[in-house]
Design a protein around this motif. Structure first.
Motif, PDB file in Angstrom:
ATOM      1  N   THR A  63       0.802  -1.235   0.000  1.00 37.86           N
ATOM      2  CA  THR A  63       0.000   0.000   0.000  1.00 37.86           C
ATOM      3  C   THR A  63       0.827   1.273   0.000  1.00 37.86           C
ATOM      4  O   THR A  63       0.280   2.351  -0.224  1.00 37.86           O
ATOM      5  CB  THR A  63      -0.905   0.055   1.243  1.00 37.86           C
ATOM      6  OG1 THR A  63      -0.081   0.192   2.416  1.00 37.86           O
ATOM      7  CG2 THR A  63      -1.760  -1.192   1.361  1.00 37.86           C
ATOM      8  N   LYS A  64       2.127   1.180   0.295  1.00 33.61           N
ATOM      9  CA  LYS A  64       3.036   2.313   0.478  1.00 33.61           C
ATOM     10  C   LYS A  64       2.829   3.023   1.818  1.00 33.61           C
ATOM     11  O   LYS A  64       3.512   4.006   2.109  1.00 33.61           O
ATOM     12  CB  LYS A  64       2.927   3.333  -0.667  1.00 33.61           C
ATOM     13  CG  LYS A  64       3.378   2.804  -2.027  1.00 33.61           C
ATOM     14  CD  LYS A  64       3.370   3.884  -3.079  1.00 33.61           C
ATOM     15  CE  LYS A  64       3.797   3.350  -4.430  1.00 33.61           C
ATOM     16  NZ  LYS A  64       5.198   2.912  -4.449  1.00 33.61           N
ATOM     17  N   ALA A  65       1.898   2.552   2.645  1.00 33.04           N
ATOM     18  CA  ALA A  65       1.713   3.152   3.966  1.00 33.04           C
ATOM     19  C   ALA A  65       2.986   3.005   4.782  1.00 33.04           C
ATOM     20  O   ALA A  65       3.546   1.918   4.873  1.00 33.04           O
ATOM     21  CB  ALA A  65       0.546   2.488   4.692  1.00 33.04           C
ATOM     22  N   SER A  66       3.449   4.096   5.369  1.00 35.08           N
ATOM     23  CA  SER A  66       4.673   4.201   6.177  1.00 35.08           C
ATOM     24  C   SER A  66       5.944   4.120   5.346  1.00 35.08           C
ATOM     25  O   SER A  66       7.037   4.069   5.896  1.00 35.08           O
ATOM     26  CB  SER A  66       4.720   3.139   7.294  1.00 35.08           C
ATOM     27  OG  SER A  66       5.117   1.868   6.804  1.00 35.08           O
ATOM     28  N   SER A  67       5.831   4.175   3.994  1.00 34.29           N
ATOM     29  CA  SER A  67       7.025   4.059   3.162  1.00 34.29           C
ATOM     30  C   SER A  67       7.697   5.391   2.882  1.00 34.29           C
ATOM     31  O   SER A  67       8.799   5.424   2.350  1.00 34.29           O
ATOM     32  CB  SER A  67       6.670   3.403   1.819  1.00 34.29           C
ATOM     33  OG  SER A  67       5.835   4.251   1.053  1.00 34.29           O
ATOM     34  N   SER A  68       7.039   6.490   3.241  1.00 33.56           N
ATOM     35  CA  SER A  68       7.625   7.805   2.934  1.00 33.56           C
ATOM     36  C   SER A  68       8.318   8.395   4.152  1.00 33.56           C
ATOM     37  O   SER A  68       9.478   8.133   4.401  1.00 33.56           O
ATOM     38  CB  SER A  68       6.542   8.732   2.373  1.00 33.56           C
ATOM     39  OG  SER A  68       6.079   8.237   1.133  1.00 33.56           O
ATOM     40  N   CYS A  69       7.582   9.136   4.989  1.00 36.27           N
ATOM     41  CA  CYS A  69       8.234   9.718   6.167  1.00 36.27           C
ATOM     42  C   CYS A  69       8.319   8.722   7.314  1.00 36.27           C
ATOM     43  O   CYS A  69       9.124   8.872   8.215  1.00 36.27           O
ATOM     44  CB  CYS A  69       7.504  10.980   6.617  1.00 36.27           C
ATOM     45  SG  CYS A  69       5.960  10.680   7.497  1.00 36.27           S
ATOM     46  N   GLY A  70       7.477   7.687   7.290  1.00 36.84           N
ATOM     47  CA  GLY A  70       7.511   6.665   8.338  1.00 36.84           C
ATOM     48  C   GLY A  70       6.789   7.044   9.609  1.00 36.84           C
ATOM     49  O   GLY A  70       6.707   6.247  10.547  1.00 36.84           O
ATOM     50  N   GLY A  71       6.196   8.246   9.647  1.00 38.56           N
ATOM     51  CA  GLY A  71       5.555   8.696  10.875  1.00 38.56           C
ATOM     52  C   GLY A  71       4.308   7.924  11.254  1.00 38.56           C
ATOM     53  O   GLY A  71       3.929   7.893  12.428  1.00 38.56           O
ATOM     54  N   CYS A  72       3.660   7.294  10.274  1.00 38.00           N
ATOM     55  CA  CYS A  72       2.422   6.570  10.567  1.00 38.00           C
ATOM     56  C   CYS A  72       2.676   5.119  10.963  1.00 38.00           C
ATOM     57  O   CYS A  72       1.718   4.379  11.212  1.00 38.00           O
ATOM     58  CB  CYS A  72       1.493   6.615   9.354  1.00 38.00           C
ATOM     59  SG  CYS A  72       2.160   5.790   7.896  1.00 38.00           S
ATOM     60  N   LYS A  73       3.912   4.701  11.033  1.00 39.30           N
ATOM     61  CA  LYS A  73       4.209   3.288  11.307  1.00 39.30           C
ATOM     62  C   LYS A  73       3.577   2.796  12.610  1.00 39.30           C
ATOM     63  O   LYS A  73       3.036   1.679  12.648  1.00 39.30           O
ATOM     64  CB  LYS A  73       5.716   3.058  11.323  1.00 39.30           C
ATOM     65  CG  LYS A  73       6.110   1.581  11.395  1.00 39.30           C
ATOM     66  CD  LYS A  73       7.611   1.398  11.239  1.00 39.30           C
ATOM     67  CE  LYS A  73       7.974  -0.088  11.279  1.00 39.30           C
ATOM     68  NZ  LYS A  73       9.428  -0.282  11.097  1.00 39.30           N
ATOM     69  N   PRO A  74       3.593   3.572  13.708  1.00 33.51           N
ATOM     70  CA  PRO A  74       2.946   3.082  14.937  1.00 33.51           C
ATOM     71  C   PRO A  74       1.451   2.809  14.754  1.00 33.51           C
ATOM     72  O   PRO A  74       0.933   1.824  15.273  1.00 33.51           O
ATOM     73  CB  PRO A  74       3.191   4.216  15.940  1.00 33.51           C
ATOM     74  CG  PRO A  74       4.406   4.920  15.432  1.00 33.51           C
ATOM     75  CD  PRO A  74       4.300   4.852  13.943  1.00 33.51           C
ATOM     76  N   VAL A  75       0.765   3.683  14.008  1.00 32.46           N
ATOM     77  CA  VAL A  75      -0.669   3.488  13.811  1.00 32.46           C
ATOM     78  C   VAL A  75      -0.927   2.308  12.884  1.00 32.46           C
ATOM     79  O   VAL A  75      -1.878   1.544  13.085  1.00 32.46           O
ATOM     80  CB  VAL A  75      -1.321   4.772  13.244  1.00 32.46           C
ATOM     81  CG1 VAL A  75      -2.824   4.593  13.106  1.00 32.46           C
ATOM     82  CG2 VAL A  75      -1.026   5.961  14.160  1.00 32.46           C
ATOM     83  N   VAL A  76      -0.072   2.135  11.868  1.00 36.56           N
ATOM     84  CA  VAL A  76      -0.196   0.966  10.991  1.00 36.56           C
ATOM     85  C   VAL A  76      -0.031  -0.315  11.813  1.00 36.56           C
ATOM     86  O   VAL A  76      -0.773  -1.292  11.637  1.00 36.56           O
ATOM     87  CB  VAL A  76       0.840   1.010   9.852  1.00 36.56           C
ATOM     88  CG1 VAL A  76       0.796  -0.280   9.030  1.00 36.56           C
ATOM     89  CG2 VAL A  76       0.589   2.203   8.944  1.00 36.56           C
ATOM     90  N   THR A  77       0.921  -0.301  12.725  1.00 30.87           N
ATOM     91  CA  THR A  77       1.153  -1.460  13.592  1.00 30.87           C
ATOM     92  C   THR A  77      -0.076  -1.768  14.435  1.00 30.87           C
ATOM     93  O   THR A  77      -0.496  -2.926  14.553  1.00 30.87           O
ATOM     94  CB  THR A  77       2.370  -1.193  14.507  1.00 30.87           C
ATOM     95  OG1 THR A  77       3.509  -0.898  13.700  1.00 30.87           O
ATOM     96  CG2 THR A  77       2.665  -2.404  15.383  1.00 30.87           C
ATOM     97  N   GLU A  78      -0.676  -0.725  15.010  1.00 29.35           N
ATOM     98  CA  GLU A  78      -1.865  -0.922  15.842  1.00 29.35           C
ATOM     99  C   GLU A  78      -3.054  -1.391  15.010  1.00 29.35           C
ATOM    100  O   GLU A  78      -3.829  -2.254  15.442  1.00 29.35           O
ATOM    101  CB  GLU A  78      -2.204   0.380  16.568  1.00 29.35           C
ATOM    102  CG  GLU A  78      -1.186   0.738  17.654  1.00 29.35           C
ATOM    103  CD  GLU A  78      -1.496   2.070  18.310  1.00 29.35           C
ATOM    104  OE1 GLU A  78      -2.630   2.549  18.160  1.00 29.35           O
ATOM    105  OE2 GLU A  78      -0.603   2.620  18.966  1.00 29.35           O
TER     106      GLU A  78
END
Length: 773
Positions: free
Chosen positions: A445-460
């Motif tokens: 999806t490319k989620a968290s592939s740019s700045c990486g700031g959303c990685k915690p929410v993607v994990t949750e």
């Protein structure tokens, strides 16, 4: 058809996102050639700090491998720079004497590091931090030297400094301002960040102006204008970047700070476009990934001749990528005399939140120590939503997002703002492809592939999906057991391959069951009818004939419903209905909630006589159509004039009679704010007010009642009808089969629906296609 020649100058993130979108919009329109000055495939420049900090390799941050270019027939020249544009001959020339003709040219040359114009800037050991080669030089230098000075206390400088600390160097950060990251943070958040970084080993020298870099061939010291000096084996220039516009200027393209573009990213020269950090839109040059991606999407649609509103600018947000630091800022976080703010400051745990309001809307925020709600904040700001007191409480909640909060998020809400990846998209791919890790979600999806700031929410979110495998909030997976494709994929293939029959769809798309099933056959028939207006949609067998003059009941008898537009009738028609009931011994008559008289229990052999004797238009409340409009005739609560609401109801019923829709649509029209027709819990509800009509959409009065959302206010009956026509037609064209209006609105977003309906050209096109239905 001969393909147009498209040349992209620059193999960076903005340009490649544009090319990816072009391929998605029209994969066969262009013969694409790309030139990149760096000797690599494109990579995520934002994650260079992760490479320097030892958390990633070049392979980890590469976006498209060579095989991707080959797969899409893209000719890629790396390590080759375009040095000239011949506008008249429509060709470019490179530093290797290569000439390539173009029909469309996109300039995406990005930016170049700003080098302080001080004595000694060209000495060995003075390095910028912009490319993967810069990153490698810094890593190699750290193996031999120990004292590093980073000039620049902004985002890039701090990330470089953290990486050098990880490499074992002594790091001092020099900054001209009194606060680090002053463009992204207020003074409180800046001081918290500085304390944390000092605890990690950084030293800061603030309000310092660099005067000279001293040394023989290699840097040895840095001297400042106040006369003080610092020992240095390495100096990192991280004082900012400048748009790379040399090629454009030399080619006679209008420039200011950057290449001047309009809303469609067009430059002053026809068929030449600019996108990314080298482009200036309405006086603003953007350097963050989300705006650059948004520009790429707009330019792709424009070049592919798809309808779009043009680029309207972006809301800026910042996320710091340093181990042990959670930091986010967005919009106007300072505020002024017209704003109010809410702050929460936990000095013990090092957490700080500030949210700035203008009225009930959020216009900016700073989060330090806990950034879980960053995506939600950005969504609220972009969509200009009013925030309730309950929502404010959630925004200041400091724990991890609970299962209830995760479930309450609408599926259209963005998880990854950089790449516009919604909660629903992530749920969809996780379920369809059996994903189990954040890395897999990122790849798909490319989620968290740019700045990486959303990685915690993607994990949750991933943990939530895995712990709730049967949760009803999850998006439907494949269309049915006959195929492995989703409904969106099926519709795309119907359009792409110009399929014109249900059987053709099943044959070409390799249906497992070549005759289909009760789920896919009506869905395919509906989609074909939307894509090809001349297609005869397969009718449901519930009705006795295609005029839908009678409906089968459970006892094998039939129900006949005289059409009473707006629920209005007269003595003559009432006598006629009563006489028919007597003549054919119809003992079951009912007046239903939609104000229609149902003649129930009609024998099959009596149907022709009933129809002939009634000699009236007939109606049906069954099937996926726009159902009869509920009105508030005879409400004793108020004495408001009901005539305009009845007239509107009659006109709407005649407009939408027997119109097929993805799911049944219920409508209600209330003459006044007493809401006698329950308009706010209908798919489409209209409520009278002093300024005209409030139009609500996406309501439901089923088991789980949902309040409709205010779409707009229409000043006249004609405006209301035009808006409702556009809404229903857009729903017909873009909703999945059996997807209810509220589910569709959640998926596409109410803001998007408004943008479509209130675009004059798009609205006219919807009306034209509605008239053809």
């Amino acid at each position: 058809m001969n393909k147009q020649k498209l040349v992209l100058v620059g193999n960076g993130m903005a340009g490649l996102r544009c090319v990816e979108s072009i391929i998605k919009n029209d994969p066969h329109a262009f013969e694409i050639t790309i030139f990149g000055s760096e000797p690599h495939v494109n990579y995520n420049r934002i994650l260079l700090s992760s490479v320097l900090q030892g958390k990633a390799s070049f392979e980890d941050i590469a976006i498209n491998e060579r095989s991707w270019y080959t797969k899409h027939n893209i000719l890629l020249y790396t390590g080759e720079t375009v040095v000239k544009i011949d506008k008249e001959a429509r060709k470019i020339k490179t530093d290797k004497e290569r000439e390539v003709h173009y029909d469309k040219l996109i300039i995406a040359t990005g930016s170049v590091p700003f080098i302080l114009p001080v004595t000694g800037f060209d000495k060995q050991g003075v390095i910028t931090f912009r490319t993967i080669e810069d990153c490698q030089k810094l890593i190699e230098t750290a193996r031999m030297y120990k004292k590093a000075v980073v000039i620049g206390g902004g985002l890039l400088g701090l990330e470089a400094a953290r990486g050098l600390l990880n490499l074992g160097m002594e790091v001092k950060v020099v900054h001209i301002s009194g606060h680090i990251m002053e463009r992204q943070l207020d003074s409180t958040a800046s001081l918290l960040l500085q304390k944390e970084l000092e605890n990690q080993g950084m030293d800061f020298l603030l309000r310092k102006k660099t005067q000279e870099i001293i040394g023989n061939e290699r840097v040895e010291r840095v001297r400042f204008k106040d006369g003080t000096e610092l020992e240095a084996d390495l100096v990192v220039m991280a004082a900012g970047v400048r748009p790379n516009i040399q090629l454009a200027k030399e080619s006679g393209i209008d420039t200011n700070r950057a290449i001047v573009v309009n809303d469609h990213l067009e430059t002053s020269i026809p068929n030449i476009y600019a996108v990314g950090e080298c482009a200036e839109h309405q006086g603003i040059v953007y350097g963050l990934v989300k705006p650059l991606y948004e520009q790429g999407e707009v330019l792709a649609k424009h070049i592919c001749e798809r309808k779009c509103h043009g680029y309207q600018g972006s809301v800026l947000s910042t996320q710091l990528k340093i181990s042990g630091v959670e930091l986010f800022s967005v919009g106007d976080f300072l505020g002024d005399e017209t704003t109010k703010s809410i702050t929460a400051y936990d000095e013990i745990d090092g957490m700080y939140k500030k949210v700035v309001f203008q009225g009930k809307r959020i216009i900016g925020a700073v989060l330090y120590g806990d950034t879980k709600v960053s995506s939600r904040l950005l969504d609220l700001i972009i969509n200009r939503q009013e925030v309730s007191s309950e929502e404010r409480g959630v925004l200041f909640h400091s724990a991890q997002m609970s299962e209830g909060e995760m479930a309450a998020m609408d599926n259209h809400e963005l998880i990854c703002n950089c790449n516009a990846v919604s909660k629903g998209t992530i749920i969809d791919v996780v379920l369809n492809k059996g994903l189990t890790t954040v890395e897999q979600v990122k790849q798909c999806t490319k989620a968290s592939s740019s700045c990486g700031g959303c990685k915690p929410v993607v994990t949750e979110l991933l943990a939530y999906i895995q712990s709730n495998p049967t949760d009803e909030t999850k998006i439907q997976k494949i269309m049915c057991s006959c195929t492995t494709l989703t409904e969106d994929e099926v519709v795309y293939q119907i359009q792409l391959q110009n399929l014109t029959s249900v059987q053709a769809v099943m044959d070409v798309l390799a249906w497992g069951n070549r005759t289909g099933c009760a789920t896919c056959r009506p869905a395919l028939s509906y989609y074909l009818g939307m894509i090809h207006p001349e297609y005869e949609i397969e009718q449901e067998t519930l009705y006795i004939n295609e005029q839908k003059n009678a409906t089968v009941q459970s006892d094998e008898r039939y129900s006949v419903i005289p059409q009473l537009y707006g629920g209005m009738t007269n003595a003559k028609d009432l006598r006629k209905i009563a006489n028919v009931a007597d003549k054919y011994d119809i003992t079951q008559l009912a007046i239903t909630s939609d104000q229609r008289i149902h003649l129930m229990g009609v024998k099959k052999e009596d149907l022709p006589g009933v129809w002939a004797d009634l000699d009236m238009p007939l109606s049906s409340k069954y099937g996926n159509t726009v159902h009869n409009v509920k009105t508030c005739i005879g409400e004793h609560v108020c004495s408001c004039d009901k005539q305009q609401s009845l007239l509107l109801a009659v006109n709407l019923e005649k407009k939408f009679e027997h119109l097929l829709t993805p799911y049944r649509i219920k409508m209600g029209i209330s003459a006044c704010m007493h809401n006698g027709a329950g308009s706010t819990t209908k798919d489409i509800g209209v409520m009278g007010m002093d300024r005209g009509w409030e139009i609500y959409v996406g309501g439901s009065s089923g088991r789980n009642v949902r309040a409709g959302q205010l779409l707009c206010v229409a000043s006249t009956n004609e405006d209301a009808i035009e808006t409702i026509i556009g809404f229903i037609q857009y729903y017909r064209e873009t909703a999945n089969y059996l997807e209810r209006t509220w589910q569709w609105i959640e998926r596409v977003g109410l803001i998007h629906v408004r943008e479509v309906l209130f675009d004059k050209e798009l609205s006219q096109q919807l009306s034209q296609r509605f008239e053809m239905a």
